[in-house]
Design a protein around this motif. Structure first.
Motif, PDB file in Angstrom:
ATOM      1  N   HIS A 160       2.887   5.875 -16.264  1.00  0.00           N
ATOM      2  CA  HIS A 160       2.547   6.074 -14.851  1.00  0.00           C
ATOM      3  C   HIS A 160       2.960   4.888 -13.997  1.00  0.00           C
ATOM      4  CE1 HIS A 160       0.717   9.905 -15.270  1.00  0.00           C
ATOM      5  NE2 HIS A 160      -0.113   9.477 -16.209  1.00  0.00           N
ATOM      6  N   MET A 201       3.379  10.801  -7.355  1.00  0.00           N
ATOM      7  CA  MET A 201       3.683   9.789  -8.358  1.00  0.00           C
ATOM      8  C   MET A 201       4.981   9.061  -8.051  1.00  0.00           C
ATOM      9  SD  MET A 201       1.143   9.835 -10.372  1.00  0.00           S
ATOM     10  CE  MET A 201       0.183  10.257  -8.926  1.00  0.00           C
ATOM     11  N   VAL A 211       4.244   6.370  -5.715  1.00  0.00           N
ATOM     12  CA  VAL A 211       3.559   5.244  -6.367  1.00  0.00           C
ATOM     13  C   VAL A 211       4.583   4.279  -6.950  1.00  0.00           C
ATOM     14  CG1 VAL A 211       2.090   4.600  -8.328  1.00  0.00           C
ATOM     15  CG2 VAL A 211       1.449   6.518  -6.860  1.00  0.00           C
ATOM     16  N   ILE A 254      -3.303   0.445  -8.420  1.00  0.00           N
ATOM     17  CA  ILE A 254      -3.441   1.898  -8.229  1.00  0.00           C
ATOM     18  C   ILE A 254      -3.539   2.603  -9.581  1.00  0.00           C
ATOM     19  CG2 ILE A 254      -2.243   3.968  -7.419  1.00  0.00           C
ATOM     20  CD1 ILE A 254      -3.257   2.484  -5.076  1.00  0.00           C
ATOM     21  N   VAL A 255      -2.663   2.245 -10.506  1.00  0.00           N
ATOM     22  CA  VAL A 255      -2.655   2.908 -11.816  1.00  0.00           C
ATOM     23  C   VAL A 255      -3.944   2.606 -12.579  1.00  0.00           C
ATOM     24  CG1 VAL A 255      -1.485   3.048 -14.060  1.00  0.00           C
ATOM     25  CG2 VAL A 255      -0.145   2.943 -11.965  1.00  0.00           C
ATOM     26  N   ARG A 286      -6.773   1.865 -11.373  1.00  0.00           N
ATOM     27  CA  ARG A 286      -7.923   2.500 -10.703  1.00  0.00           C
ATOM     28  C   ARG A 286      -7.966   3.999 -10.926  1.00  0.00           C
ATOM     29  NH1 ARG A 286     -12.281   3.440  -9.666  1.00  0.00           N
ATOM     30  NH2 ARG A 286     -13.222   3.841  -7.612  1.00  0.00           N
ATOM     31  N   PHE A 287      -6.830   4.663 -10.787  1.00  0.00           N
ATOM     32  CA  PHE A 287      -6.849   6.126 -10.796  1.00  0.00           C
ATOM     33  C   PHE A 287      -6.385   6.751 -12.113  1.00  0.00           C
ATOM     34  CE2 PHE A 287      -8.297   6.510  -6.623  1.00  0.00           C
ATOM     35  CZ  PHE A 287      -7.699   5.532  -5.852  1.00  0.00           C
ATOM     36  N   HIS A 288      -5.703   5.995 -12.956  1.00  0.00           N
ATOM     37  CA  HIS A 288      -5.355   6.525 -14.272  1.00  0.00           C
ATOM     38  C   HIS A 288      -6.368   6.068 -15.314  1.00  0.00           C
ATOM     39  CE1 HIS A 288      -3.129   6.236 -18.221  1.00  0.00           C
ATOM     40  NE2 HIS A 288      -3.068   7.514 -17.959  1.00  0.00           N
ATOM     41  N   ASP A 348      -9.231   4.679 -14.526  1.00  0.00           N
ATOM     42  CA  ASP A 348     -10.570   4.854 -13.950  1.00  0.00           C
ATOM     43  C   ASP A 348     -11.419   3.588 -14.119  1.00  0.00           C
ATOM     44  OD1 ASP A 348     -13.313   7.204 -14.287  1.00  0.00           O
ATOM     45  OD2 ASP A 348     -12.301   6.432 -12.502  1.00  0.00           O
ATOM     46  N   LEU A 368      -3.250   2.383  -0.884  1.00  0.00           N
ATOM     47  CA  LEU A 368      -3.567   3.759  -0.463  1.00  0.00           C
ATOM     48  C   LEU A 368      -3.015   4.027   0.934  1.00  0.00           C
ATOM     49  CD1 LEU A 368      -7.213   4.023  -1.835  1.00  0.00           C
ATOM     50  CD2 LEU A 368      -5.172   5.180  -2.695  1.00  0.00           C
ATOM     51  N   ALA A 369      -3.087   3.012   1.794  1.00  0.00           N
ATOM     52  CA  ALA A 369      -2.561   3.175   3.158  1.00  0.00           C
ATOM     53  C   ALA A 369      -1.056   3.417   3.119  1.00  0.00           C
ATOM     54  CB  ALA A 369      -2.895   1.939   3.995  1.00  0.00           C
ATOM     55  N   LEU A 390       0.677   4.679   0.649  1.00  0.00           N
ATOM     56  CA  LEU A 390       0.945   6.016   0.098  1.00  0.00           C
ATOM     57  C   LEU A 390       0.708   7.072   1.160  1.00  0.00           C
ATOM     58  CD1 LEU A 390      -0.654   5.708  -3.455  1.00  0.00           C
ATOM     59  CD2 LEU A 390       1.768   5.910  -2.900  1.00  0.00           C
TER      60      LEU A 390
END
Lengths: 105, 184
Positions: free
Chosen positions: B36, B117, B120, B131-132, B134-136, B138, B163-164, B166
């Protein structure tokens, strides 16, 4: 923003590597494997090898020196013998046969 | 009950062939994180293999079950960032890293998530890592801070900015079902 975060979580789904991944890792592990010795054992071995090298070199040097001395002594003796025989021949050539090197009969 | 990580580590220290059990247990995490990050299977596998090789060489330094998981995430992230930085100095792009036109981040998934993706991947390396993780993975912000060895506030700021970016990219280049003729 919440929608973005939920979409990110959906996109970041679980991924497994292609088939055979573990075996490919193990092939690399086997090819680069080092002996699983403890830290002090490794350095102890290195120290022992270094010490034996030093002893071997010093011993060799001493033997070389001794051998050289013996050889030098032998060569010296040989040279003295040669010189002596040559001196005798020279003396014989110069002095009358009935006289010795001191001039006595 | 499956063996704990500590038991697997001890087994591998006794018998290197047992290391394969550790690889199997954590390959999803290691490979997934790398995949990712790069959105590329070849690069992800290269990095993942390097991570496991380094783990094998440092197996005797793993102290606890939690330590192994942390170590793997931290090392994988570090190697992903290092790889990206090395790539920036290259004057050529390896063929396996070139994405075929029209196939960027396409997992056969026409939904927003799949195309997101690709966005990203365009983020700076540290931001991408946050980001990875945090969201992959967790992970909590404090855990991300520990892995990246940066302050928690920096993680918060980086996450917010990521996030902004993206969101801005989505607004600038609307994504949706692409039928080859029009973009929705």
């Amino acid at each position: 923003m919440e929608e973005l975060e939920s979409e990110l979580r959906r996109g970041f789904r679980a991924m497994d590597p292609p088939d055979g991944f573990t075996e490919r890792v193990m092939v690399r592990v086997r090819s680069e494997r080092l002996p699983r010795t403890r830290y002090w054992q490794r350095w102890g071995l290195v120290g022992a090898v270094a010490a034996s090298l030093v002893v071997s070199v010093v011993g060799f040097q001493q033997r070389q020196d001794a051998a050289g001395a013996e050889q030098a002594e032998a060569e010296l003796l040989y040279a003295l013998q040669l010189a002596g025989s040559k001196l005798n021949r020279a003396t014989d050539a110069v002095l009358p046969s009935n006289l010795d090197a001191e001039g006595r009969e | 009950m499956p063996p704990e990580n500590r038991e697997l580590v001890d087994a591998a220290l006794r018998d290197p062939e047992a290391f394969s059990a550790i690889v199997d247990r954590h390959k999803g995490t290691v490979y997934g994180l790398a995949y990712h990050f790069f959105q590329n299977a070849t690069t992800a596998e290269d990095v993942a293999q390097d991570v496991y090789l380094e783990l094998f060489k440092n197996l005797d330094r793993i102290e606890t079950d939690l330590h192994l998981g942390f170590w793997l995430r931290q090392t994988t992230t570090r190697k992903c960032i290092d790889y990206t930085r090395r790539q920036k100095h290259r004057r050529y792009e390896p063929l396996e890293n070139v994405v075929e036109p029209g196939k960027e981040a396409n997992h056969g998934d026409p939904l927003l998530a799949g195309q997101l993706m690709g966005k990203v991947k365009q983020l700076p390396d540290k931001m991408r890592a946050v980001i990875v993780l945090r969201f992959h993975q967790d992970l909590k912000l404090t855990e991300i801070a520990e892995i990246l060895e940066i302050p928690v506030n920096t993680v918060k700021t980086t996450l917010r900015r990521g996030l902004a970016r993206l969101r801005d990219k989505i607004v600038a280049e609307p994504v949706g079902i692409h039928d080859g003729r029009t973009r929705i």
